[in-house]
Design an enzyme around this catalytic site. Sequence first.
Site, PDB file in Angstrom:
ATOM      1  N   SER A 148     -45.109  75.431  45.657  1.00  0.00           N
ATOM      2  CA  SER A 148     -44.971  74.837  46.892  1.00  0.00           C
ATOM      3  C   SER A 148     -44.963  73.415  47.455  1.00  0.00           C
ATOM      4  O   SER A 148     -44.523  72.165  46.482  1.00  0.00           O
ATOM      5  CB  SER A 148     -46.935  74.590  46.789  1.00  0.00           C
ATOM      6  OG  SER A 148     -46.905  73.702  48.418  1.00  0.00           O
ATOM      7  N   TYR A 161     -55.149  70.231  46.968  1.00  0.00           N
ATOM      8  CA  TYR A 161     -53.683  71.290  47.403  1.00  0.00           C
ATOM      9  C   TYR A 161     -52.890  71.072  46.533  1.00  0.00           C
ATOM     10  O   TYR A 161     -51.854  71.453  45.696  1.00  0.00           O
ATOM     11  CB  TYR A 161     -53.329  72.057  48.654  1.00  0.00           C
ATOM     12  CG  TYR A 161     -52.690  73.560  48.516  1.00  0.00           C
ATOM     13  CD1 TYR A 161     -52.961  74.917  48.132  1.00  0.00           C
ATOM     14  CD2 TYR A 161     -51.298  72.887  48.262  1.00  0.00           C
ATOM     15  CE1 TYR A 161     -52.341  76.121  47.905  1.00  0.00           C
ATOM     16  CE2 TYR A 161     -50.339  74.121  48.688  1.00  0.00           C
ATOM     17  CZ  TYR A 161     -50.756  75.768  48.615  1.00  0.00           C
ATOM     18  OH  TYR A 161     -50.017  76.478  48.952  1.00  0.00           O
TER      19      TYR A 161
END
Length: 256
Positions: A148, A161
């Site tokens: 990501s 995350y």
Amino acid sequence: MTGTANRPLAGFDVTGKRAVITGASRGLGRILTRAFDAAGAQLTLVARSESRLGDVAEELTGDPLVCAGDVRDAEFNARVAEQTVARFGGVDVWICNAGVSPEVAEVAKTDPDTWREIVDTNLTGTFLGARAAADVLGEGGRIIVTGSVLGVRPKGGLAAYSASKSAMHSLVSVLAQELGPRGITANAVALGWFDTGMGAHWHRDPGRLDDIAAHTALGRWGTPEDLPGVYLFLASAASAYVTGTTITADGGYALV
């Protein structure tokens, strides 16, 4: 000159490649299954929900192997590898795509159980998948990890995350070093903000929709059509000399 040097486009062909895709039942994983199926790959689809995987399988032209289970389980990952070898005769590509959505909370307000769920699914699940893949991949094998842009450019409120994705990028570097002598590559794709999958929740928020678009060099969110190309490249012979790297597919989000 031999091989694909005389036929440059042939290097991008993934016809017949035996590919495992985790997180295949929805969102970006579902998009990847359709793209690899259309490109002629033989697929093993992995996710927790057998019924959702069945729905995906019905959309495809090929005859995929469906494996329902938890990527956080080492024995399950080993079974996926064994069953894929039994079904297709081997494994060429393993895409570690399974992940859970970020929890929006400051570090001080992040529940420890939520932290563990995100890190265990995203990071440990990737580690266990890559380990299982390493047992069955041969020379020319590919490990592709869905990272990501938040692992490249962490954002406040998304600690678990962002940390899990940053660690996944580091894991890819280690895998590349360890598996390189066997002719196996390992790379990550740092995805930006897409209007499907995990990003769909933010895409429905007008404030975040415009803010995120404004923070990309291209001035827009990613679409499903923007996703498969980099994965198909990394799965193909065209990327034979690319390993240990993280390729951003974020519309320039990390730049602005």
